[in-house]
Design a protein around this motif. Structure first.
Motif, PDB file in Angstrom:
ATOM      1  N   LEU A 177       0.602  -1.340   0.018  1.00  0.00           N
ATOM      2  CA  LEU A 177      -0.142  -0.096   0.251  1.00  0.00           C
ATOM      3  C   LEU A 177       0.885   1.350  -0.051  1.00  0.00           C
ATOM      4  CD1 LEU A 177      -2.821  -0.951   2.499  1.00  0.00           C
ATOM      5  CD2 LEU A 177      -2.857  -0.774  -0.037  1.00  0.00           C
ATOM      6  N   ILE A 178       2.051   1.020   0.624  1.00  0.00           N
ATOM      7  CA  ILE A 178       2.936   2.337   0.559  1.00  0.00           C
ATOM      8  C   ILE A 178       4.286   2.325  -0.081  1.00  0.00           C
ATOM      9  CG2 ILE A 178       1.631   3.349   2.637  1.00  0.00           C
ATOM     10  CD1 ILE A 178       4.290   2.490   4.247  1.00  0.00           C
ATOM     11  N   GLN A 179       4.419   1.180  -0.720  1.00  0.00           N
ATOM     12  CA  GLN A 179       5.975   1.008  -1.391  1.00  0.00           C
ATOM     13  C   GLN A 179       6.340   2.092  -2.194  1.00  0.00           C
ATOM     14  OE1 GLN A 179       5.883  -2.493  -4.181  1.00  0.00           O
ATOM     15  NE2 GLN A 179       8.215  -2.460  -3.733  1.00  0.00           N
ATOM     16  N   GLU A 180       5.320   2.728  -3.075  1.00  0.00           N
ATOM     17  CA  GLU A 180       5.833   3.531  -3.771  1.00  0.00           C
ATOM     18  C   GLU A 180       5.975   4.878  -3.079  1.00  0.00           C
ATOM     19  OE1 GLU A 180       3.615   6.186  -7.550  1.00  0.00           O
ATOM     20  OE2 GLU A 180       2.891   4.173  -6.966  1.00  0.00           O
ATOM     21  N   GLN A 181       5.131   5.379  -1.988  1.00  0.00           N
ATOM     22  CA  GLN A 181       5.447   6.495  -1.196  1.00  0.00           C
ATOM     23  C   GLN A 181       6.588   6.375  -0.213  1.00  0.00           C
ATOM     24  OE1 GLN A 181       1.717   7.159   1.152  1.00  0.00           O
ATOM     25  NE2 GLN A 181       0.522   5.970  -0.452  1.00  0.00           N
TER      26      GLN A 181
END
Length: 471
Positions: A177-181
């Motif tokens: 869910l937050i890998q890109e962030q």
């Protein structure tokens, strides 16, 4: 260190964000990781080895993720996945469940007249271990399923696992869910302003409402359940229900607000659960990230609802037994999980459709079951649980002697306003109003007033720890 403390708000938070906003983007994760380790060390400084345990978890799972990704066959990937999960769950079992297991084995040996007594382990539970264990397992499973790439940066994985806003009590944030962030996120004054507003609201829920209404439950526990009247018994368990909700919801809002100020979008953890019309509906709204974790990593892998009614019931049983045990190593948590399983099974068998169709009936149903379910949750001594149930339902048996008549009137004068506000705010009406007028000056001034009122209460020593820290 807790969010609702002078140390956090007046020292840690300003220093952290001052440095965070000054640093170039490429250094932000390193600072967040380092600050999070410092934040965690402050909380476990009496047991500094727990910081080492946290760092080991980052390193071991970083290597495990790499090894899982490097394998060519599913069987080899699964082998390294099992190694990683055994390592992670091993520490959780050691600290949280081994003492409970030994205690019950000794009781069993005594009942069987076996002259064997195992040495009891009374280990202090590392703060947040239940939460960060589930988070890192989600990472390993996602890499195993090829749903995400293994993290190439040890700092980035450490940032994900140790991020102080949600390290201690969630929300449980799955890695994908937050890998890109973690690698690229947007920062803006709009996000900072929004995050501060959410943080202020969560702080007010915790300090001004949860802490105050929760004192009623604390006082009744000190008096002794056998010495209270039936009206006070109902008032008290409602007070605990409200305290638990606004305590945990307040923490989740503060975590989301802090994350937003850093450029992260954490998932919502609550959706007005006390407005649910069934227990099934309730658990779609309460601690949603935990429910989502069990659904994605336990229920669906077991087969979900794809194998027919019998297997669906089996899978539900496993999930709710584990949900109960996740909250604590005590028989009341096992009983709590089984109670929820029975209620959800009955609703799945047909009652749920009736409650969904007749929402007024559903609300009445939940007005009864919400406090009763939390009663099983909060009282660890099953004999005391029996006494309290007799107080709630005096027509089922002896209720003991009430310490003084009219006790509910006395406590109603002190806590009545908090009970009323808690019940009103549990509907979510205030948040709809705030959201509709979020850019109005009066909303900003109100949140500022709530923030400084909370700070003043903390200055006076009203900074009770969050209830979910013990899980």
């Amino acid at each position: 260190m807790v969010f609702s403390s002078i140390a956090f708000i007046m020292y840690f938070m300003p220093v952290f964000f001052l440095v965070y906003y000054i640093l170039p983007a490429s250094y932000k994760n390193a600072w967040l990781f380092l600050a999070s380790l410092g934040f965690y060390y402050y909380g476990v400084r009496g047991n500094p080895g727990y910081l080492l345990l946290m760092i080991m978890s980052v390193v071991v799972n970083f290597v495990a993720g790499k090894l899982i990704e490097a394998q060519k066959t599913k069987r080899a990937r699964k082998a390294w996945l099992v190694v990683g999960i055994v390592y992670d769950l091993g520490w959780l079992i050691l600290f949280k469940y081994l003492g409970f297991l030994i205690e019950n084995l000794n009781a069993l040996f005594g009942a069987m007249h076996v002259k064997v007594q195992l040495e009891t382990w009374n280990l202090i539970l590392p703060i947040g271990i239940s939460f960060y264990t589930f988070q890192i397992i989600s990472y390993l499973v996602d890499v195993y399923r090829r749903e995400t790439k293994a993290e190439k940066s040890l700092i980035s994985l450490g940032t994900y696992l140790c991020m102080f806003p949600q390290l201690i009590a969630g929300p449980i944030v799955n890695y994908h869910l937050i890998q890109e962030q973690l690698h690229k996120r947007k920062h803006s004054m709009v996000k900072v302003e929004s995050g501060l507003k959410v943080f202020a609201l969560g702080l007010a829920y915790k300090v001004l409402l949860a802490n105050r209404v929760g004192h009623l439950w604390t006082e009744v526990t000190a008096i002794g359940y056998e010495s209270i009247s039936t009206p006070l018994a109902w008032m008290s368990i409602v007070a605990y229900s409200l305290q638990l909700y606004f305590d945990f919801y307040g923490y989740s809002l503060m975590a989301i607000g802090l994350g937003r100020m850093m450029g992260f979008d954490f998932p919502q953890n609550f959706n007005n659960p006390y407005m649910a019309v069934s227990m099934t509906d309730f658990w779609r709204r309460w601690h949603m990230t935990l429910g989502g974790w069990f659904r994605e990593y336990v229920y669906i892998p077991l087969g979900g609802n794809r194998g027919g009614f019998a297997k669906t019931v089996r899978n539900m049983f496993v999930v709710w037994l584990l949900t109960g045990l996740w909250h604590g190593a005590s028989w009341n948590f096992v009983l709590w999980g089984l109670l929820l399983f029975v209620l959800l099974f009955v609703e799945k068998a047909g009652l749920g459709k009736v409650l969904e169709r007749h929402k007024a009936l559903g609300h009445i149903y939940m007005i009864l079951w919400i406090p009763l379910s939390w009663l099983v949750f909060v009282i660890t001594d099953l004999s005391q649980l029996g006494i309290y149930l007799q107080k709630l339902f005096p027509f089922f048996g002896s209720t003991g002697t009430v310490l003084f008549q009219g006790d509910y009137l006395k406590y109603g004068k002190t806590y009545g306003i908090y009970l009323v506000l808690g019940i009103l705010f549990a509907t979510g009406v205030q948040e709809k109003l705030l959201k509709k007028n979020k850019n109005r000056l009066w909303v900003i001034l109100l949140l500022l007033a709530l923030f400084w009122a909370s700070v003043y209460c903390m200055y006076l020593g009203m900074d009770d720890p969050f209830l979910y820290f013990r899980f």
